[in-house]
Design a protein around this motif. Structure first.
Motif, mmCIF file in Angstrom:
data_model
loop_
_atom_site.group_PDB
_atom_site.id
_atom_site.type_symbol
_atom_site.label_atom_id
_atom_site.label_comp_id
_atom_site.label_asym_id
_atom_site.label_seq_id
_atom_site.Cartn_x
_atom_site.Cartn_y
_atom_site.Cartn_z
ATOM 1 N N GLY A 24 0.783 -1.223 0.000
ATOM 2 C CA GLY A 24 0.000 0.000 0.000
ATOM 3 C C GLY A 24 0.818 1.278 0.000
ATOM 4 N N LYS A 25 2.130 1.161 -0.001
ATOM 5 C CA LYS A 25 2.985 2.350 0.005
ATOM 6 C C LYS A 25 3.920 2.316 -1.189
ATOM 7 N N GLU A 26 4.438 3.497 -1.518
ATOM 8 C CA GLU A 26 5.389 3.584 -2.610
ATOM 9 C C GLU A 26 6.744 3.025 -2.194
ATOM 10 N N ARG A 27 7.506 2.626 -3.214
ATOM 11 C CA ARG A 27 8.859 2.149 -2.955
ATOM 12 C C ARG A 27 9.693 3.300 -2.386
ATOM 13 N N GLU A 28 10.453 2.997 -1.331
ATOM 14 C CA GLU A 28 11.157 4.032 -0.557
ATOM 15 C C GLU A 28 12.664 3.839 -0.664
ATOM 16 N N PHE A 29 13.369 4.918 -0.938
ATOM 17 C CA PHE A 29 14.830 4.887 -0.996
ATOM 18 C C PHE A 29 15.406 4.534 0.368
ATOM 19 N N VAL A 30 16.425 3.678 0.377
ATOM 20 C CA VAL A 30 17.110 3.300 1.611
ATOM 21 C C VAL A 30 18.563 3.790 1.590
ATOM 22 N N ALA A 31 19.283 3.402 0.541
ATOM 23 C CA ALA A 31 20.703 3.751 0.471
ATOM 24 C C ALA A 31 21.189 3.607 -0.963
ATOM 25 N N SER A 32 22.217 4.376 -1.306
ATOM 26 C CA SER A 32 22.847 4.243 -2.612
ATOM 27 C C SER A 32 24.338 3.990 -2.444
ATOM 28 N N SER A 33 24.959 3.528 -3.499
ATOM 29 C CA SER A 33 26.381 3.185 -3.422
ATOM 30 C C SER A 33 27.273 4.420 -3.362
ATOM 31 N N THR A 34 26.690 5.610 -3.469
ATOM 32 C CA THR A 34 27.428 6.843 -3.199
ATOM 33 C C THR A 34 27.392 7.186 -1.716
ATOM 34 N N LYS A 35 26.914 6.232 -0.889
ATOM 35 C CA LYS A 35 26.872 6.387 0.572
ATOM 36 C C LYS A 35 25.838 7.415 1.025
ATOM 37 N N SER A 36 24.779 7.549 0.233
ATOM 38 C CA SER A 36 23.637 8.338 0.678
ATOM 39 C C SER A 36 22.656 7.405 1.377
ATOM 40 N N TYR A 37 22.054 7.906 2.431
ATOM 41 C CA TYR A 37 21.132 7.088 3.216
ATOM 42 C C TYR A 37 19.858 7.857 3.519
ATOM 43 N N ASN B 204 17.127 9.154 6.044
ATOM 44 C CA ASN B 204 17.280 9.575 7.442
ATOM 45 C C ASN B 204 16.858 8.473 8.407
ATOM 46 N N SER B 205 15.875 7.707 8.012
ATOM 47 C CA SER B 205 15.340 6.676 8.898
ATOM 48 C C SER B 205 16.314 5.525 9.162
ATOM 49 N N VAL B 206 17.344 5.392 8.321
ATOM 50 C CA VAL B 206 18.284 4.278 8.491
ATOM 51 C C VAL B 206 19.707 4.751 8.768
ATOM 52 N N LYS B 207 19.921 6.052 8.704
ATOM 53 C CA LYS B 207 21.269 6.602 8.883
ATOM 54 C C LYS B 207 21.813 6.212 10.252
ATOM 55 N N GLY B 208 23.034 5.707 10.263
ATOM 56 C CA GLY B 208 23.665 5.287 11.510
ATOM 57 C C GLY B 208 23.401 3.840 11.869
ATOM 58 N N ARG B 209 22.428 3.217 11.186
ATOM 59 C CA ARG B 209 22.102 1.819 11.470
ATOM 60 C C ARG B 209 22.415 0.914 10.285
ATOM 61 N N PHE B 210 22.273 1.433 9.061
ATOM 62 C CA PHE B 210 22.500 0.634 7.849
ATOM 63 C C PHE B 210 23.795 1.103 7.174
ATOM 64 N N THR B 211 24.480 0.161 6.534
ATOM 65 C CA THR B 211 25.684 0.476 5.783
ATOM 66 C C THR B 211 25.646 -0.244 4.442
ATOM 67 N N ILE B 212 25.828 0.519 3.369
ATOM 68 C CA ILE B 212 25.877 -0.060 2.034
ATOM 69 C C ILE B 212 27.324 -0.198 1.608
ATOM 70 N N THR C 261 20.315 9.301 -13.275
ATOM 71 C CA THR C 261 20.275 8.379 -12.128
ATOM 72 C C THR C 261 20.969 8.979 -10.922
ATOM 73 N N TYR C 262 22.145 9.559 -11.144
ATOM 74 C CA TYR C 262 22.891 10.145 -10.032
ATOM 75 C C TYR C 262 22.191 11.399 -9.501
ATOM 76 N N SER C 263 21.603 12.174 -10.396
ATOM 77 C CA SER C 263 20.956 13.419 -9.962
ATOM 78 C C SER C 263 19.694 13.154 -9.159
ATOM 79 N N TYR C 264 19.000 12.069 -9.497
ATOM 80 C CA TYR C 264 17.735 11.752 -8.849
ATOM 81 C C TYR C 264 17.793 10.381 -8.205
ATOM 82 N N LYS C 265 18.869 10.113 -7.507
ATOM 83 C CA LYS C 265 19.105 8.766 -6.974
ATOM 84 C C LYS C 265 18.100 8.364 -5.909
ATOM 85 N N TYR C 266 17.358 9.305 -5.348
ATOM 86 C CA TYR C 266 16.383 8.969 -4.326
ATOM 87 C C TYR C 266 15.059 8.489 -4.933
ATOM 88 N N GLN C 267 14.922 8.611 -6.245
ATOM 89 C CA GLN C 267 13.675 8.278 -6.914
ATOM 90 C C GLN C 267 13.760 6.922 -7.601
#
Length: 122
Positions: free
Chosen positions: A42-55, A57-65, A99-105
Motif C-alpha cells: 500500500g505504500k510507494e517504494r522508498e529509498f534506503v541507500a545508494s552506493s554513493t553512501k547516501s542514506y 534519514n530513517s536508516v542513517k547510523g544503522r544501515f551500511t551499504i 540516475t545520479y541526480s535523482y538517486k532517491y527516486q
C-alpha cells in the motif's frame, strides 16, 4: 542488460542484524549506481541507500551499504533493526545521466531485483 538477484532476508528480532546481498549479471557493473529500496504493501517504494553512501534519514547510523565490483555485488548491512524496517527490500541499478541526480527516486533506475522480505518482530 543487468539482472539482479537479492538474498539474505528473513525474520529477525528487534535490535538484531541482517545483511542483504545483491549479485548482478551482465557487463560493466562498475558503471552502475547501485541502490537499495524498500516497500510495504500500500505504500510507494522508498529509498534506503545508494552506493554513493547516501542514506535515508530513517536508516542513517544503522544501515551500511557497500559494493564489491570484482564480485559484481552490493550489500546492505542492517543493524539495530526496528519493526518499522519490515518491508520487501529491492536492489536497483542505473547508469542514466539522471540516475545520479535523482538517486532517491525509484524511476531513476532501470534494473531491479525480485526483492527479499525482511521482517522485524519479536
Amino acid at each position: 542488460q543487468v539482472q539482479l538477484v537479492e538474498s539474505g532476508g528473513g525474520l529477525v528480532q528487534p535490535g538484531g542484524s541482517l545483511t542483504l546481498s545483491c549479485t548482478a549479471s551482465g557487463r560493466a557493473f562498475s558503471t552502475y549506481l547501485m541502490a537499495w529500496f524498500r516497500q510495504v504493501p500500500g505504500k510507494e517504494r522508498e529509498f534506503v541507500a545508494s552506493s554513493t553512501k547516501s542514506y535515508a534519514n530513517s536508516v542513517k547510523g544503522r544501515f551500511t551499504i557497500s559494493r564489491d565490483n570484482a564480485q559484481k555485488s552490493v550489500y546492505l548491512q542492517m543493524n539495530n533493526l526496528i519493526p518499522e524496517d519490515t518491508a520487501v527490500y529491492f536492489c536497483a541499478a542505473g547508469n542514466r545521466p539522471d540516475t545520479y541526480s535523482y538517486k532517491y527516486q525509484a524511476n531513476s533506475y532501470d534494473y531491479w531485483g525480485q526483492g527479499t522480505q525482511v521482517t522485524v518482530s519479536s
